[in-house]
Motif scaffolding. Structure first.
Motif, PDB file in Angstrom:
ATOM      1  N   GLN A   1      -4.174 -32.674 -34.845  1.00  0.00           N
ATOM      2  CA  GLN A   1      -4.861 -32.677 -36.135  1.00  0.00           C
ATOM      3  C   GLN A   1      -6.273 -32.128 -35.965  1.00  0.00           C
ATOM      4  N   VAL A   2      -6.565 -31.014 -36.654  1.00  0.00           N
ATOM      5  CA  VAL A   2      -7.919 -30.472 -36.615  1.00  0.00           C
ATOM      6  C   VAL A   2      -8.812 -31.359 -37.486  1.00  0.00           C
ATOM      7  N   VAL A   3      -9.970 -31.740 -36.950  1.00  0.00           N
ATOM      8  CA  VAL A   3     -10.887 -32.651 -37.625  1.00  0.00           C
ATOM      9  C   VAL A   3     -12.042 -31.880 -38.246  1.00  0.00           C
ATOM     10  N   GLU A   4     -12.631 -30.982 -37.467  1.00  0.00           N
ATOM     11  CA  GLU A   4     -13.757 -30.180 -37.947  1.00  0.00           C
ATOM     12  C   GLU A   4     -13.724 -28.823 -37.267  1.00  0.00           C
ATOM     13  N   ALA A   5     -14.199 -27.805 -37.985  1.00  0.00           N
ATOM     14  CA  ALA A   5     -14.336 -26.465 -37.417  1.00  0.00           C
ATOM     15  C   ALA A   5     -15.763 -26.002 -37.666  1.00  0.00           C
ATOM     16  N   ARG A   6     -16.257 -25.145 -36.750  1.00  0.00           N
ATOM     17  CA  ARG A   6     -17.609 -24.617 -36.869  1.00  0.00           C
ATOM     18  C   ARG A   6     -17.608 -23.131 -36.512  1.00  0.00           C
ATOM     19  N   ILE A   7     -18.365 -22.364 -37.280  1.00  0.00           N
ATOM     20  CA  ILE A   7     -18.520 -20.932 -37.018  1.00  0.00           C
ATOM     21  C   ILE A   7     -20.011 -20.656 -36.872  1.00  0.00           C
TER      22      ILE A   7
ATOM     23  N   PRO B   1     -15.376 -21.125 -45.311  1.00  0.00           N
ATOM     24  CA  PRO B   1     -14.617 -21.498 -46.505  1.00  0.00           C
ATOM     25  C   PRO B   1     -15.478 -22.285 -47.497  1.00  0.00           C
ATOM     26  N   GLU B   2     -14.948 -22.430 -48.681  1.00  0.00           N
ATOM     27  CA  GLU B   2     -15.619 -23.220 -49.705  1.00  0.00           C
ATOM     28  C   GLU B   2     -15.851 -24.634 -49.175  1.00  0.00           C
ATOM     29  N   GLY B   3     -17.019 -25.156 -49.397  1.00  0.00           N
ATOM     30  CA  GLY B   3     -17.358 -26.500 -48.937  1.00  0.00           C
ATOM     31  C   GLY B   3     -18.005 -26.538 -47.568  1.00  0.00           C
ATOM     32  N   ALA B   4     -18.089 -25.398 -46.878  1.00  0.00           N
ATOM     33  CA  ALA B   4     -18.735 -25.367 -45.566  1.00  0.00           C
ATOM     34  C   ALA B   4     -20.233 -25.636 -45.728  1.00  0.00           C
ATOM     35  N   VAL B   5     -20.810 -26.298 -44.725  1.00  0.00           N
ATOM     36  CA  VAL B   5     -22.222 -26.660 -44.745  1.00  0.00           C
ATOM     37  C   VAL B   5     -22.896 -26.040 -43.523  1.00  0.00           C
ATOM     38  N   LEU B   6     -24.060 -25.432 -43.718  1.00  0.00           N
ATOM     39  CA  LEU B   6     -24.815 -24.840 -42.604  1.00  0.00           C
ATOM     40  C   LEU B   6     -25.617 -25.936 -41.907  1.00  0.00           C
ATOM     41  N   LYS B   7     -25.272 -26.209 -40.627  1.00  0.00           N
ATOM     42  CA  LYS B   7     -25.956 -27.228 -39.826  1.00  0.00           C
ATOM     43  C   LYS B   7     -26.381 -26.607 -38.502  1.00  0.00           C
ATOM     44  N   ASP B   8     -27.682 -26.532 -38.273  1.00  0.00           N
ATOM     45  CA  ASP B   8     -28.211 -26.014 -37.001  1.00  0.00           C
ATOM     46  C   ASP B   8     -27.632 -24.647 -36.638  1.00  0.00           C
ATOM     47  N   GLY B   9     -27.465 -23.766 -37.625  1.00  0.00           N
ATOM     48  CA  GLY B   9     -26.970 -22.418 -37.380  1.00  0.00           C
ATOM     49  C   GLY B   9     -25.452 -22.288 -37.351  1.00  0.00           C
ATOM     50  N   TRP B  10     -24.737 -23.377 -37.544  1.00  0.00           N
ATOM     51  CA  TRP B  10     -23.272 -23.377 -37.550  1.00  0.00           C
ATOM     52  C   TRP B  10     -22.774 -23.705 -38.950  1.00  0.00           C
ATOM     53  N   TRP B  11     -21.788 -22.952 -39.439  1.00  0.00           N
ATOM     54  CA  TRP B  11     -21.085 -23.312 -40.664  1.00  0.00           C
ATOM     55  C   TRP B  11     -20.019 -24.320 -40.281  1.00  0.00           C
ATOM     56  N   ALA B  12     -20.119 -25.557 -40.768  1.00  0.00           N
ATOM     57  CA  ALA B  12     -19.184 -26.620 -40.419  1.00  0.00           C
ATOM     58  C   ALA B  12     -18.352 -26.999 -41.640  1.00  0.00           C
ATOM     59  N   TYR B  13     -17.079 -27.278 -41.401  1.00  0.00           N
ATOM     60  CA  TYR B  13     -16.176 -27.667 -42.483  1.00  0.00           C
ATOM     61  C   TYR B  13     -14.983 -28.428 -41.913  1.00  0.00           C
ATOM     62  N   SER B  14     -14.256 -29.099 -42.792  1.00  0.00           N
ATOM     63  CA  SER B  14     -13.031 -29.802 -42.411  1.00  0.00           C
ATOM     64  C   SER B  14     -11.845 -29.017 -42.950  1.00  0.00           C
ATOM     65  N   PRO B  15     -11.078 -28.348 -42.077  1.00  0.00           N
ATOM     66  CA  PRO B  15      -9.907 -27.591 -42.537  1.00  0.00           C
ATOM     67  C   PRO B  15      -8.909 -28.497 -43.247  1.00  0.00           C
ATOM     68  N   LYS B  16      -8.307 -27.967 -44.270  1.00  0.00           N
ATOM     69  CA  LYS B  16      -7.345 -28.727 -45.075  1.00  0.00           C
ATOM     70  C   LYS B  16      -5.922 -28.390 -44.647  1.00  0.00           C
ATOM     71  N   VAL B  17      -5.569 -28.749 -43.431  1.00  0.00           N
ATOM     72  CA  VAL B  17      -4.212 -28.541 -42.925  1.00  0.00           C
ATOM     73  C   VAL B  17      -3.725 -29.846 -42.302  1.00  0.00           C
ATOM     74  N   GLY B  18      -2.432 -30.048 -42.343  1.00  0.00           N
ATOM     75  CA  GLY B  18      -1.845 -31.246 -41.764  1.00  0.00           C
ATOM     76  C   GLY B  18      -1.696 -31.123 -40.265  1.00  0.00           C
ATOM     77  N   PRO B  19      -1.149 -32.155 -39.641  1.00  0.00           N
ATOM     78  CA  PRO B  19      -0.914 -32.134 -38.195  1.00  0.00           C
ATOM     79  C   PRO B  19      -0.001 -30.975 -37.803  1.00  0.00           C
ATOM     80  N   GLN B  20      -0.319 -30.348 -36.694  1.00  0.00           N
ATOM     81  CA  GLN B  20       0.453 -29.226 -36.171  1.00  0.00           C
ATOM     82  C   GLN B  20       1.266 -29.703 -34.964  1.00  0.00           C
TER      83      GLN B  20
END
Length: 127
Positions: free
Chosen positions: A44-50, A60-79
């Motif tokens: 299960q992906v919890v958080e992604a950062r670019i 993606p929509e809802g991403a937040v810029l934190k310390d130079g990284w775009w952070a977000y929670s991907p909306k996918v189920g367990p792989q």
């Protein structure tokens, strides 16, 4: 829970419940990171950062810029598994870090690398 890494006909088991997978984008040369949990349902992906944005890596929509990284929670189920292709066309492979250490995966071109919850864990839950 345990994470199994399958590559080149070999298997490595890591007794971990979470890991971070990171890599450098092949075109933009920008860092990506994903935090994953190993669960009974799969990975299960919890958080992604670019680290920035560019071609094919728009936050993606809802991403937040934190310390130079775009952070977000991907909306996918367990792989059930992650399959990493090692093309050799990038500056390196993937870095998989746990609370114990980090290891590089797929730096050179070769067969796929598979990350998945270990089968033994699944069998013990069925008993």
């Amino acid at each position: 829970m345990s994470l199994c890494i399958l590559a080149a006909g070999k298997s490595v088991t890591l007794g971990v419940a979470a890991f971070t997978l990171s890599w450098t984008h092949s075109v933009e040369r920008t860092r990506w990171e994903e935090d994953w949990k190993v669960t009974p349902s799969g990975l299960q992906v919890v958080e992604a950062r670019i680290k920035g944005s560019g071609a094919g890596m728009e936050p993606p929509e809802g991403a937040v810029l934190k310390d130079g990284w775009w952070a977000y929670s991907p909306k996918v189920g367990p792989q059930p598994r992650l399959v990493l292709a090692a093309s050799g066309a990038t500056a390196g492979g993937w870095t998989l870090c746990t609370s114990q250490d980090c290891r590089e995966l797929g730096k050179a071109a070769g067969g796929a690398i598979v990350l998945q919850p270990c089968v033994a864990d699944r069998l013990s839950r069925l008993r």
